[in-house]
Design a protein around this motif. Structure first.
Motif, PDB file in Angstrom:
ATOM      1  N   VAL A   1       0.841  -1.200   0.000  1.00  0.00           N
ATOM      2  CA  VAL A   1       0.000   0.000   0.000  1.00  0.00           C
ATOM      3  C   VAL A   1       0.877   1.251   0.000  1.00  0.00           C
ATOM      4  CG1 VAL A   1      -1.645   1.328   1.370  1.00  0.00           C
ATOM      5  CG2 VAL A   1      -1.980  -1.126   1.074  1.00  0.00           C
ATOM      6  N   ALA A   2       1.954   1.222   0.764  1.00  0.00           N
ATOM      7  CA  ALA A   2       2.859   2.368   0.777  1.00  0.00           C
ATOM      8  C   ALA A   2       3.499   2.560  -0.590  1.00  0.00           C
ATOM      9  CB  ALA A   2       3.927   2.166   1.848  1.00  0.00           C
ATOM     10  N   ARG A   3       3.868   1.458  -1.242  1.00  0.00           N
ATOM     11  CA  ARG A   3       4.394   1.571  -2.604  1.00  0.00           C
ATOM     12  C   ARG A   3       3.383   2.248  -3.524  1.00  0.00           C
ATOM     13  NH1 ARG A   3       5.884  -4.142  -4.761  1.00  0.00           N
ATOM     14  NH2 ARG A   3       6.073  -2.862  -6.670  1.00  0.00           N
ATOM     15  N   THR A   4       2.119   1.873  -3.377  1.00  0.00           N
ATOM     16  CA  THR A   4       1.066   2.483  -4.198  1.00  0.00           C
ATOM     17  C   THR A   4       0.974   3.976  -3.943  1.00  0.00           C
ATOM     18  OG1 THR A   4      -0.167   0.409  -4.154  1.00  0.00           O
ATOM     19  CG2 THR A   4      -1.387   2.387  -4.761  1.00  0.00           C
ATOM     20  N   GLN A   5       1.077   4.382  -2.703  1.00  0.00           N
ATOM     21  CA  GLN A   5       0.996   5.800  -2.366  1.00  0.00           C
ATOM     22  C   GLN A   5       2.158   6.581  -2.980  1.00  0.00           C
ATOM     23  OE1 GLN A   5       0.771   5.899   1.890  1.00  0.00           O
ATOM     24  NE2 GLN A   5      -1.387   5.245   1.956  1.00  0.00           N
ATOM     25  N   TYR A   6       3.376   6.020  -2.922  1.00  0.00           N
ATOM     26  CA  TYR A   6       4.505   6.688  -3.549  1.00  0.00           C
ATOM     27  C   TYR A   6       4.305   6.795  -5.059  1.00  0.00           C
ATOM     28  CZ  TYR A   6       7.108   6.323   0.830  1.00  0.00           C
ATOM     29  OH  TYR A   6       7.525   6.451   2.133  1.00  0.00           O
TER      30      TYR A   6
ATOM     31  N   SER B   1      -5.063  17.217  -4.773  1.00  0.00           N
ATOM     32  CA  SER B   1      -4.869  15.756  -4.657  1.00  0.00           C
ATOM     33  C   SER B   1      -3.413  15.427  -4.352  1.00  0.00           C
ATOM     34  CB  SER B   1      -5.302  15.071  -5.958  1.00  0.00           C
ATOM     35  OG  SER B   1      -6.670  15.287  -6.213  1.00  0.00           O
ATOM     36  N   LEU B   2      -2.494  16.169  -4.994  1.00  0.00           N
ATOM     37  CA  LEU B   2      -1.074  15.937  -4.719  1.00  0.00           C
ATOM     38  C   LEU B   2      -0.732  16.265  -3.276  1.00  0.00           C
ATOM     39  CD1 LEU B   2       1.760  15.255  -5.685  1.00  0.00           C
ATOM     40  CD2 LEU B   2       2.003  17.641  -6.439  1.00  0.00           C
ATOM     41  N   GLU B   3      -1.290  17.361  -2.747  1.00  0.00           N
ATOM     42  CA  GLU B   3      -1.032  17.713  -1.352  1.00  0.00           C
ATOM     43  C   GLU B   3      -1.535  16.629  -0.408  1.00  0.00           C
ATOM     44  OE1 GLU B   3       0.664  20.144  -0.040  1.00  0.00           O
ATOM     45  OE2 GLU B   3       1.219  20.925  -2.018  1.00  0.00           O
ATOM     46  N   GLN B   4      -2.703  16.059  -0.718  1.00  0.00           N
ATOM     47  CA  GLN B   4      -3.248  14.994   0.128  1.00  0.00           C
ATOM     48  C   GLN B   4      -2.340  13.764   0.108  1.00  0.00           C
ATOM     49  OE1 GLN B   4      -7.238  14.263  -1.228  1.00  0.00           O
ATOM     50  NE2 GLN B   4      -8.007  16.259  -0.531  1.00  0.00           N
ATOM     51  N   ARG B   5      -1.856  13.386  -1.050  1.00  0.00           N
ATOM     52  CA  ARG B   5      -0.974  12.229  -1.145  1.00  0.00           C
ATOM     53  C   ARG B   5       0.369  12.508  -0.474  1.00  0.00           C
ATOM     54  NH1 ARG B   5      -4.191   8.045  -1.723  1.00  0.00           N
ATOM     55  NH2 ARG B   5      -5.623   8.317  -3.473  1.00  0.00           N
ATOM     56  N   LEU B   6       0.861  13.724  -0.652  1.00  0.00           N
ATOM     57  CA  LEU B   6       2.129  14.071  -0.013  1.00  0.00           C
ATOM     58  C   LEU B   6       2.015  14.048   1.518  1.00  0.00           C
ATOM     59  CD1 LEU B   6       3.522  16.963  -2.238  1.00  0.00           C
ATOM     60  CD2 LEU B   6       4.501  14.686  -1.915  1.00  0.00           C
TER      61      LEU B   6
ATOM     62  N   THR C   1       9.254  10.786   4.076  1.00  0.00           N
ATOM     63  CA  THR C   1       9.466   9.401   4.499  1.00  0.00           C
ATOM     64  C   THR C   1      10.012   8.596   3.331  1.00  0.00           C
ATOM     65  OG1 THR C   1       7.247   8.633   3.881  1.00  0.00           O
ATOM     66  CG2 THR C   1       7.507   9.594   6.081  1.00  0.00           C
ATOM     67  N   ASN C   2      10.502   7.400   3.681  1.00  0.00           N
ATOM     68  CA  ASN C   2      10.762   6.390   2.673  1.00  0.00           C
ATOM     69  C   ASN C   2       9.978   5.148   3.059  1.00  0.00           C
ATOM     70  OD1 ASN C   2      12.345   4.905   4.607  1.00  0.00           O
ATOM     71  ND2 ASN C   2      14.046   6.290   4.154  1.00  0.00           N
ATOM     72  N   LEU C   3      10.180   4.078   2.346  1.00  0.00           N
ATOM     73  CA  LEU C   3       9.341   2.903   2.564  1.00  0.00           C
ATOM     74  C   LEU C   3       9.473   2.359   3.991  1.00  0.00           C
ATOM     75  CD1 LEU C   3       7.344   1.034   1.149  1.00  0.00           C
ATOM     76  CD2 LEU C   3       9.258  -0.449   0.546  1.00  0.00           C
ATOM     77  N   ARG C   4      10.679   2.385   4.550  1.00  0.00           N
ATOM     78  CA  ARG C   4      10.891   1.805   5.883  1.00  0.00           C
ATOM     79  C   ARG C   4      10.497   2.751   7.017  1.00  0.00           C
ATOM     80  NH1 ARG C   4      13.856  -0.710   2.463  1.00  0.00           N
ATOM     81  NH2 ARG C   4      14.504  -2.888   2.763  1.00  0.00           N
ATOM     82  N   THR C   5      10.299   4.001   6.700  1.00  0.00           N
ATOM     83  CA  THR C   5       9.858   4.953   7.735  1.00  0.00           C
ATOM     84  C   THR C   5       8.416   5.408   7.522  1.00  0.00           C
ATOM     85  OG1 THR C   5      10.754   6.823   6.472  1.00  0.00           O
ATOM     86  CG2 THR C   5      12.216   5.776   8.090  1.00  0.00           C
TER      87      THR C   5
ATOM     88  N   THR D   1      10.552   0.883  -5.469  1.00  0.00           N
ATOM     89  CA  THR D   1       9.675   1.895  -4.885  1.00  0.00           C
ATOM     90  C   THR D   1      10.204   3.289  -5.143  1.00  0.00           C
ATOM     91  OG1 THR D   1       9.097   0.343  -3.153  1.00  0.00           O
ATOM     92  CG2 THR D   1       8.505   2.631  -2.801  1.00  0.00           C
ATOM     93  N   PRO D   2       9.450   4.143  -5.805  1.00  0.00           N
ATOM     94  CA  PRO D   2       9.860   5.555  -5.910  1.00  0.00           C
ATOM     95  C   PRO D   2       9.727   6.257  -4.569  1.00  0.00           C
ATOM     96  CG  PRO D   2       7.666   5.276  -6.835  1.00  0.00           C
ATOM     97  CD  PRO D   2       8.147   3.897  -6.492  1.00  0.00           C
ATOM     98  N   MET D   3      10.697   7.042  -4.202  1.00  0.00           N
ATOM     99  CA  MET D   3      10.681   7.723  -2.920  1.00  0.00           C
ATOM    100  C   MET D   3      10.085   9.126  -3.075  1.00  0.00           C
ATOM    101  SD  MET D   3      11.749   5.402  -1.070  1.00  0.00           S
ATOM    102  CE  MET D   3      12.659   3.877  -1.158  1.00  0.00           C
ATOM    103  N   ALA D   4       9.345   9.535  -2.069  1.00  0.00           N
ATOM    104  CA  ALA D   4       8.734  10.864  -2.093  1.00  0.00           C
ATOM    105  C   ALA D   4       9.809  11.915  -1.862  1.00  0.00           C
ATOM    106  CB  ALA D   4       7.655  10.978  -1.042  1.00  0.00           C
ATOM    107  N   GLU D   5       9.751  12.958  -2.648  1.00  0.00           N
ATOM    108  CA  GLU D   5      10.672  14.072  -2.449  1.00  0.00           C
ATOM    109  C   GLU D   5      10.163  14.959  -1.320  1.00  0.00           C
ATOM    110  OE1 GLU D   5      11.013  16.134  -6.084  1.00  0.00           O
ATOM    111  OE2 GLU D   5      11.885  14.465  -7.202  1.00  0.00           O
TER     112      GLU D   5
END
Length: 405
Positions: free
Chosen positions: A122-127, A188-193, A199-203, A400-404
């Motif tokens: 699910v976290a991967r999907t969010q990223y 929508s981008l603000e909500q996803r961010l 964070t990254n996948l492990r955090t 997994t792409p990481m969020a900037e």
């Protein structure tokens, strides 16, 4: 009838006791005086030595061996399926003592693994959604720029009459729609961010929560095997096969036989010259007076035995009778001597303390280093749990792409 002895066979008394010349002559008066003087001197010196020894020594027979009675308890509830040690058995730290039914904890552990895998995906999907929305924002910005340029061109042509006012109005509507779409995509981008930013996948919060649940399930599963916390002799076993136990219930106790001391109860009239650090000699009825243990005072209790009794004496009521109180004095023993001549908790002891050196303290101002006691049996519980958490995340993280930020 008795026979009479002839007169010629009767010996005089002097002959029956030997010759008069063979008797010991009495000592002269001067020699007897010297012997009496020597005896008096020996008695006097012995009395002075005995008095000096008694003055600098405090003794008591109201003393008993004490030690750490380490309780073995369960940290989780469960049904006992086996126990591997009984009273009088000697066990090492980490030895398996009791086993609980692991079925419930196994099911919980597998469920926690699945929840961690799901949270990771699910976290991967969010990223990925964040990356998708960022691309859509770029697209909507281009649309706005395009419609704005189209509106400007049509407005210029409308002034010369080449384009009707209706077309200009349609162009303005298209620009408003493009700007509204850009605003919606930005929201929508603000909500996803907000879910993944910084964070990254492990955090990721959801991944951390699922990982914590997996660690908890792993530790609970491992605690179905109850280990001995220390080296020692098993005593006071109360657990039975098939028993349903709750967390915190004492199952048995382990007594470390190399960590023993003596609690000597001295009278209050004996406390004046007792100090921390004074040497003590201890004997027991088990080995007799020929076996002497050497120790030293490491502390004095905060009060008398009666002060901390379950039902303290109420001296303010009724008739009062003075009773001499006793204060527990803790005496550390030499561990090498205990290993050579083992003791048992509760044995009666005779204690003799030399009070010649009175420079020590009567009240401790620190912690006695000899009685720092700990176990390392549980130190590795989380190490294996962390390895399992990492394996589950690695198996489900993909690319997994990481969020900037």
């Amino acid at each position: 009838m008795s026979q009479s002895i002839p007169p010629n066979q009767i010996r005089p008394p002097s002959e029956t006791r030997g010759d008069v010349g063979s008797e010991k002559k009495p000592l002269p008066f001067q020699a007897r005086g010297q012997l009496a003087t020597a005896i008096v001197l020996v008695v006097l010196v012995g009395g002075i030595a005995w008095y000096s020894l008694q003055r600098d020594t405090e003794r008591t027979e109201d003393a008993y061996v004490d030690g750490n009675v380490v309780q073995v308890t369960s940290q989780i509830g469960g049904t006992v399926t086996a126990f591997a040690a009984d009273n009088t058995d000697h066990v090492k730290a980490g030895t398996l003592l009791v086993t609980l039914n692991p079925v419930d904890q196994e099911v919980r552990f597998e469920r926690a693994k699945a929840e961690l895998a799901k949270a990771t995906r699910v976290a991967r999907t969010q990223y990925s959604q964040v990356q998708q929305l960022r691309a859509e924002v770029v697209q909507r910005k281009n649309d706005v720029l395009k419609t704005r340029a189209d509106l400007a061109r049509r407005s210029t042509l409308a002034s010369s009459g080449a384009v009707s006012r209706e077309e200009v109005s349609h162009a303005e509507d298209v620009l408003k729609n493009a700007e509204a779409m850009l605003s919606a995509v930005n929201q929508s981008l603000e909500q996803r961010l907000a879910m993944v930013d910084g964070t990254n996948l492990r955090t990721h919060p959801d991944v951390l929560t699922a990982a914590t649940n997996l660690r908890d399930a792993y530790i609970a599963r491992s605690r179905t095997s109850i280990l001995s916390p220390v080296d020692g002799t098993v005593t006071k076993r109360s657990v039975q096969l098939g028993q349903r136990i709750n967390p915190g219930v004492a199952l048995m106790s382990v007594v470390p036989m190399d960590e023993l001391w003596v609690n000597a109860n001295f009278k209050e009239s004996q406390l004046e010259h007792l100090r921390i650090g004074q040497p003590a000699e201890v004997t027991t009825d088990v080995y007799g007076r020929n076996v002497v243990y050497h120790g030293k005072i490491v502390g004095m209790d905060a009060g008398t035995g009666s002060a901390f009794a379950l039902l303290p004496a109420q001296n303010a009521t009724g008739n009062w009778i003075k009773v001499t109180q006793r204060v527990p004095i803790r005496i550390a023993l030499d561990s090498k001597e205990i290993a050579k001549q083992p003791l048992r908790v509760g044995l009666s002891m005779r204690v003799s303390v030399r009070t010649t050196d009175r420079s020590g303290e009567m009240i401790r101002k620190d912690v006695a280093p000899n009685f720092v006691y700990k176990t390392q049996v549980y130190d590795q519980e989380l190490r294996d749990a962390d390895a399992i958490v990492e394996a589950v995340i690695r198996a489900n993280e993909g690319q997994t792409p990481m969020a900037e930020k």
